[in-house]
Design an enzyme around this catalytic site. Structure first.
Site, mmCIF file in Angstrom:
data_model
loop_
_atom_site.group_PDB
_atom_site.id
_atom_site.type_symbol
_atom_site.label_atom_id
_atom_site.label_comp_id
_atom_site.label_asym_id
_atom_site.label_seq_id
_atom_site.Cartn_x
_atom_site.Cartn_y
_atom_site.Cartn_z
ATOM 1 C CB CYS A 92 -0.930 0.041 1.214
ATOM 2 S SG CYS A 92 -1.838 1.602 1.265
ATOM 3 C CB SER A 96 -0.806 0.409 6.691
ATOM 4 O OG SER A 96 -1.885 0.976 7.412
ATOM 5 C CB CYS A 97 -4.903 -0.507 2.240
ATOM 6 S SG CYS A 97 -5.474 1.198 2.417
HETATM 7 CO CO CO Z 1 -3.517 2.231 2.502
#
Ligand code: CO
Length: 197
Positions: A92, A96-97
């Site tokens: 990501c 922080s996906c």
């Molecule tokens: Co993200």
């Protein structure tokens, strides 16, 4: 960052918008109850069951939900399948996906600025640091996770595992293999050329 998060949490709690006990319960669930073993079960089933693999390819969200893995940060899943020509890597770049419903909470390095930028600029260099050196002929494809779409890498099934149970297969699937910074484990017994029971 920690102070800003704390300040934001305090405001939300003071305004009665969030319940700290509920937050703790959610974090505990994803920290201790949901982890990469969910994803490993998805991968093992895809290896063992071609019809399931086809459904996973067509609609990963629905196929993963068949195993009961749904919920936050896993609403729109896409499964990308490694093969002899292509290796997939998930990042990501913005934040922080990560697919919580199948992998739990992301590792610290996944959220780090160096991983987020270098995975795109120098994927082979990053993979080498994880101990994964790919054949130069293998193409590396980068998938940038977003708030809308989360990716799950389906690593290649190790040769010589024909007829293995899904449970035994799942033990070969690491978290990193499902992010793309690793590959599935090769059982020692196979490496040594010993016949399996
Ligand atoms: Co993200």
């Amino acid at each position: 960052m920690e102070a800003r998060v704390k300040a934001l949490e305090t405001i939300l709690v003071d305004k009665g918008l969030v319940d700290p006990a509920a937050l703790d319960a959610i974090i505990d669930t994803y920290e201790t109850k949901i982890g990469p073993r969910n994803g490993a079960r998805v991968v093992a089933k895809a290896w063992a069951d071609p019809a399931y693999a086809a459904r996973l390819k067509a609609d990963a969200t629905a196929a993963i939900a068949e195993l009961g893995f749904t919920g936050r940060q896993g609403e729109h899943m896409v499964a990308v399948f490694n093969d002899a020509e292509t290796h997939h890597l998930v990042v990501c770049t913005l934040c922080s996906c990560y697919p919580w419903s199948v992998l739990g909470l992301p590792p610290v390095w996944y959220k780090s600025a160096p991983y987020r930028s270098r995975a795109v600029l120098d994927p082979r260099g990053v993979l080498a640091e994880f101990g994964l050196v790919l054949d130069p002929a293998v193409q590396v494809r980068i998938w940038d996770s977003t708030a809308e779409i989360r990716y799950l890498v389906i690593p290649q099934r190790p040769a010589g595992t024909e007829g293995w149970s899904e449970e035994a297969l799942a033990d070969l699937v690491t978290r990193d293999a499902m992010i793309g910074t690793g590959v599935a484990l090769v059982p020692d017994s196979l490496r040594a050329g010993v016949a399996l029971p």
